[in-house]
Each structure stands twice: as structure tokens, then as C-alpha cells.
Design a protein around this motif. Structure first.
Motif, PDB file in Angstrom:
ATOM      1  N   ILE A   1     -12.281  -1.699   3.123  1.00  0.00           N
ATOM      2  CA  ILE A   1     -11.801  -0.328   2.892  1.00  0.00           C
ATOM      3  C   ILE A   1     -10.590  -0.350   1.971  1.00  0.00           C
ATOM      4  O   ILE A   1     -10.505   0.429   1.020  1.00  0.00           O
ATOM      5  CB  ILE A   1     -11.474   0.365   4.234  1.00  0.00           C
TER       6      ILE A   1
ATOM      7  N   LYS B   1      -1.913   7.485   1.693  1.00  0.00           N
ATOM      8  CA  LYS B   1      -1.931   7.811   3.126  1.00  0.00           C
ATOM      9  C   LYS B   1      -2.995   6.998   3.870  1.00  0.00           C
ATOM     10  O   LYS B   1      -2.712   6.380   4.897  1.00  0.00           O
ATOM     11  CB  LYS B   1      -2.178   9.311   3.300  1.00  0.00           C
ATOM     12  N   SER B   2      -4.230   6.986   3.373  1.00  0.00           N
ATOM     13  CA  SER B   2      -5.305   6.271   4.074  1.00  0.00           C
ATOM     14  C   SER B   2      -5.150   4.756   3.948  1.00  0.00           C
ATOM     15  O   SER B   2      -5.448   4.025   4.885  1.00  0.00           O
ATOM     16  CB  SER B   2      -6.676   6.708   3.572  1.00  0.00           C
ATOM     17  N   THR B   3      -4.698   4.278   2.789  1.00  0.00           N
ATOM     18  CA  THR B   3      -4.543   2.830   2.634  1.00  0.00           C
ATOM     19  C   THR B   3      -3.360   2.313   3.457  1.00  0.00           C
ATOM     20  O   THR B   3      -3.430   1.222   4.017  1.00  0.00           O
ATOM     21  CB  THR B   3      -4.386   2.418   1.155  1.00  0.00           C
ATOM     22  N   LYS B   4      -2.304   3.092   3.546  1.00  0.00           N
ATOM     23  CA  LYS B   4      -1.153   2.706   4.370  1.00  0.00           C
ATOM     24  C   LYS B   4      -1.590   2.630   5.837  1.00  0.00           C
ATOM     25  O   LYS B   4      -1.269   1.680   6.548  1.00  0.00           O
ATOM     26  CB  LYS B   4       0.003   3.690   4.180  1.00  0.00           C
ATOM     27  N   ALA B   5      -2.357   3.635   6.275  1.00  0.00           N
ATOM     28  CA  ALA B   5      -2.853   3.642   7.657  1.00  0.00           C
ATOM     29  C   ALA B   5      -3.773   2.443   7.907  1.00  0.00           C
ATOM     30  O   ALA B   5      -3.665   1.773   8.945  1.00  0.00           O
ATOM     31  CB  ALA B   5      -3.587   4.944   7.950  1.00  0.00           C
ATOM     32  N   SER B   6      -4.652   2.154   6.952  1.00  0.00           N
ATOM     33  CA  SER B   6      -5.565   1.010   7.098  1.00  0.00           C
ATOM     34  C   SER B   6      -4.807  -0.303   7.160  1.00  0.00           C
ATOM     35  O   SER B   6      -5.139  -1.183   7.961  1.00  0.00           O
ATOM     36  CB  SER B   6      -6.565   0.964   5.932  1.00  0.00           C
TER      37      SER B   6
ATOM     38  N   GLY C   1     -15.573   3.341  10.826  1.00  0.00           N
ATOM     39  CA  GLY C   1     -15.286   3.692   9.436  1.00  0.00           C
ATOM     40  C   GLY C   1     -16.511   3.670   8.542  1.00  0.00           C
ATOM     41  O   GLY C   1     -16.413   3.334   7.365  1.00  0.00           O
TER      42      GLY C   1
ATOM     43  N   LYS D   1     -10.458   1.422  -1.688  1.00  0.00           N
ATOM     44  CA  LYS D   1      -9.652   2.646  -1.794  1.00  0.00           C
ATOM     45  C   LYS D   1      -8.334   2.470  -2.544  1.00  0.00           C
ATOM     46  O   LYS D   1      -7.712   3.454  -2.910  1.00  0.00           O
ATOM     47  CB  LYS D   1      -9.369   3.207  -0.401  1.00  0.00           C
ATOM     48  N   THR D   2      -7.917   1.250  -2.760  1.00  0.00           N
ATOM     49  CA  THR D   2      -6.641   1.049  -3.435  1.00  0.00           C
ATOM     50  C   THR D   2      -6.860   0.854  -4.934  1.00  0.00           C
ATOM     51  O   THR D   2      -7.923   0.428  -5.362  1.00  0.00           O
ATOM     52  CB  THR D   2      -5.875  -0.148  -2.829  1.00  0.00           C
TER      53      THR D   2
ATOM     54  N   THR E   1       0.830  -1.203   0.000  1.00  0.00           N
ATOM     55  CA  THR E   1       0.000   0.000   0.000  1.00  0.00           C
ATOM     56  C   THR E   1       0.865   1.253   0.000  1.00  0.00           C
ATOM     57  O   THR E   1       1.947   1.277   0.571  1.00  0.00           O
ATOM     58  CB  THR E   1      -0.959   0.034   1.216  1.00  0.00           C
TER      59      THR E   1
ATOM     60  N   LEU F   1     -11.630  -3.438   7.512  1.00  0.00           N
ATOM     61  CA  LEU F   1     -10.430  -2.782   6.975  1.00  0.00           C
ATOM     62  C   LEU F   1     -10.048  -3.343   5.610  1.00  0.00           C
ATOM     63  O   LEU F   1      -9.606  -2.597   4.729  1.00  0.00           O
ATOM     64  CB  LEU F   1      -9.267  -2.914   7.960  1.00  0.00           C
TER      65      LEU F   1
END
Length: 164
Positions: free
Chosen positions: A116, A53-58, A93, A120-121, A50, A113
Motif C-alpha cells: 500500500i 494522511k493515508s500513507t502516514k497512517a499506513s 485493505g 500510494k506514495t 511519509t 501495508l
């Protein structure tokens, strides 16, 4: 910068096979820990793949939940979150997650997750890994408590129908 994809199909295949083996062995032996441990390579590779920003955090959160699951299972920690919070479900979420045994809630959170991450990816390999994690999360739930699995599955179908 995009991650190299030369070996990604091979790695994704390998970690998916490991997760599948984990589900089969875990369900046959009634050892949830086998399923969780054999999902670990897929979660680690998801973190590596990933980039947003959001996918790395997820993906990091998903890995953290997976590690917490290992510790909860190893130390036989049983906490009923519905009793603790005094409610039957929480919005996480944008998804309503039923509360109960902390290990089932953790696995449900991993499933959320992974959805998500899938949505998102953009990368096909991160999507592949998200699907592997999603399926395995439900294998973990079934291994912990088949009745909770049936209730969660029924709940998910009802929620899905409401969103159509």
C-alpha cells in the motif's frame, strides 16, 4: 512540506543493509527476533518520511505491527487466528490475508501495508523503504515457519494470477 533528501539515500542504504543483515543472521541462527529488530530502523524512517494522511497512517500501523511482533516473539505468544475467528482468511485493505499464527499474520499484514505504501506514495525514498520492508516481512515469515511461507507464496501467486 517535503522532507529533506540530502541524507535520504545514505539512510535508506543503511537501513536496507541492516534489514538484509537481519535476514541473513536471523535465518542462519533461526532467531526471528534479529530480523524483526533490524527492520525497526527502516520502519521508523518510513514513518518519518511519509507525509500523506493515508500513507502516514499506513506507516504508523506498520510500525505498530512490527512492535507487536517483537512483543509476541519475546514473550513466545502463540495464537492461531484462524481458530479464533473460525475463518481461513480476512480481507485487509482490499487484500486477502490468510489467517494462522498471529506472528505470520502480522508479518503478512506488514507486507500488505508495504505494498500500500509503495503504491500510494510518490517519494522514491519511501518506495525504497517499502520494498525493504516487503522483502524483510517475507524473511520474517520464512524464519517463523518455512511451510507457511511456501503456502503464503503459493497463495500470493494464485491471487496475483487471478488479478491479471
Amino acid at each position: 512540506m517535503a522532507k529533506p533528501t540530502k541524507y535520504a539515500p545514505h539512510i535508506c542504504t543503511l537501513v536496507s543493509i541492516l534489514a538484509f543483515i537481519g535476514i541473513v543472521i536471523g535465518l542462519l541462527t533461526h532467531e526471528t527476533l534479529v530480523i524483526v529488530i533490524l527492520l525497526l530502523p527502516a520502519a521508523i524512517y518510513e514513518v518519518y518520511r511519509t507525509e500523506g494522511k493515508s500513507t502516514k497512517a499506513s506507516s504508523f500501523l506498520l510500525l505498530g505491527v512490527l512492535i507487536a511482533e517483537i512483543l509476541l516473539i519475546l514473550f513466545k505468544i502463540d495464537i492461531n487466528l484462524a481458530d479464533y475467528f473460525g475463518v481461513d482468511s480476512k480481507d485487509i485493505g482490499g487484500y486477502v490475508v490468510p489467517l494462522g499464527d498471529i506472528k505470520i499474520v502480522g508479518s503478512s499484514l506488514m507486507a500488505v501495508l508495504s505494498v500500500i505504501l509503495f503504491l500510494k506514495t510518490y517519494g522514491k525514498y519511501t518506495k525504497w523503504l517499502a520494498v525493504t520492508i516487503f522483502i524483510t516481512a517475507f524473511g520474517i515469515i520464512y524464519s517463523i515457519d518455512p511451510d507457511a511461507f511456501r503456502e503464503l507464496f503459493k497463495y500470493a501467486v494464485e491471487q496475483g494470477v487471478d488479478k491479471i
